[in-house]
Design a protein around this motif. Structure first.
Motif, PDB file in Angstrom:
ATOM      1  N   ARG A   1       0.837  -1.201   0.000  1.00  0.00           N
ATOM      2  CA  ARG A   1       0.000   0.000   0.000  1.00  0.00           C
ATOM      3  C   ARG A   1       0.872   1.252   0.000  1.00  0.00           C
ATOM      4  N   ILE A   2       1.930   1.243   0.785  1.00  0.00           N
ATOM      5  CA  ILE A   2       2.861   2.369   0.812  1.00  0.00           C
ATOM      6  C   ILE A   2       3.530   2.515  -0.549  1.00  0.00           C
ATOM      7  N   PHE A   3       3.910   1.383  -1.137  1.00  0.00           N
ATOM      8  CA  PHE A   3       4.543   1.365  -2.457  1.00  0.00           C
ATOM      9  C   PHE A   3       3.607   1.933  -3.521  1.00  0.00           C
ATOM     10  N   ASP A   4       2.297   1.709  -3.367  1.00  0.00           N
ATOM     11  CA  ASP A   4       1.324   2.217  -4.335  1.00  0.00           C
ATOM     12  C   ASP A   4       1.116   3.724  -4.203  1.00  0.00           C
ATOM     13  N   VAL A   5       0.939   4.197  -2.983  1.00  0.00           N
ATOM     14  CA  VAL A   5       0.528   5.583  -2.762  1.00  0.00           C
ATOM     15  C   VAL A   5       1.697   6.571  -2.830  1.00  0.00           C
ATOM     16  N   SER A   6       2.846   6.183  -2.314  1.00  0.00           N
ATOM     17  CA  SER A   6       3.984   7.116  -2.243  1.00  0.00           C
ATOM     18  C   SER A   6       4.379   7.692  -3.599  1.00  0.00           C
ATOM     19  N   PRO A   7       4.540   6.879  -4.663  1.00  0.00           N
ATOM     20  CA  PRO A   7       4.910   7.450  -5.959  1.00  0.00           C
ATOM     21  C   PRO A   7       3.863   8.426  -6.504  1.00  0.00           C
ATOM     22  N   ILE A   8       2.588   8.158  -6.212  1.00  0.00           N
ATOM     23  CA  ILE A   8       1.539   9.061  -6.683  1.00  0.00           C
ATOM     24  C   ILE A   8       1.676  10.421  -6.017  1.00  0.00           C
TER      25      ILE A   8
END
Length: 202
Positions: free
Chosen positions: A3-10
């Motif tokens: 979840r962190i990997f998904d949201v952080s780049p955005i």
């Protein structure tokens, strides 16, 4: 962790993404009209429905009886550009932000396909659907449905942070070279109509 990997780049890329999203929205409105976005119910994690959002790539052209023309006739040159560059997928970042999708995972297909999968193929829904995935960097729409589902299930069984990074890097390359955008003679892929008897017995 994912979840962190998904949201952080955005969040980190938002200053670059916002102008691109606004510019693309304006071009879609100018060239294809309203609505700018295409929304459709797709199966998410464990088949749970959600509303996927994309930039529309086709017109609303209809025949004399009011029925929509075939996809190939409604897909404009601008729409083909949006698909080949994957710009039409950008609004799906909102689905990722909401937790309905991930950056990487099996692509969410049509709800009507759910009863057509074999038991093994249905396992593709054991992972959250993604904007890109293992099947997308290994042929995208130029491979058969059977091969696509094999790749999706392989991802479910082997998913890892390292694999997701690899898929994202390969996705950038695939977008640049624009390969596998569509099956031969199709705007994207032919409809999935179920498994051949010999395939379902494997």
């Amino acid at each position: 962790m994912k979840r962190i990997f998904d949201v952080s780049p955005i969040l980190l890329s938002l200053p670059l993404l916002l102008p691109l999203l606004i510019a693309t929205s304006m071009l879609v409105r100018l060239k294809l009209g309203a609505p700018v976005f295409f929304k459709q119910t797709r199966p998410g994690l464990y088949g749970k429905p959600f509303q996927m959002i994309k930039f529309r790539t086709m017109t609303n052209a209809r025949d004399d009886h009011g029925a929509l023309l075939p996809d190939a006739e409604r897909l404009t040159a601008f729409g083909r550009f949006l698909r080949s560059s994957s710009l039409d997928e950008l609004p799906e970042l909102w689905n990722v932000f909401k937790g309905e999708m991930s950056l990487v995972g099996p692509r969410p297909l049509l709800m009507e396909y759910l009863p057509l999968y074999s038991k093994e193929q249905a396992r593709r829904h054991e992972a959250r659907p993604g904007i890109t995935g293992w099947a997308q960097v290994n042929g995208r729409n130029a491979i058969s449905w059977e091969d696509k589902f094999l790749l999706d299930v392989w991802y479910v069984d082997n998913q890892s942070f390292r694999l997701d990074i690899k898929i994202l890097i390969l996705t950038i390359w695939k977008v640049l070279v624009r390969t596998g955008i569509s099956a031969h003679g199709e705007p994207t892929m032919p409809r999935f109509t179920g498994n051949r008897p010999e395939a379902s017995q494997k």
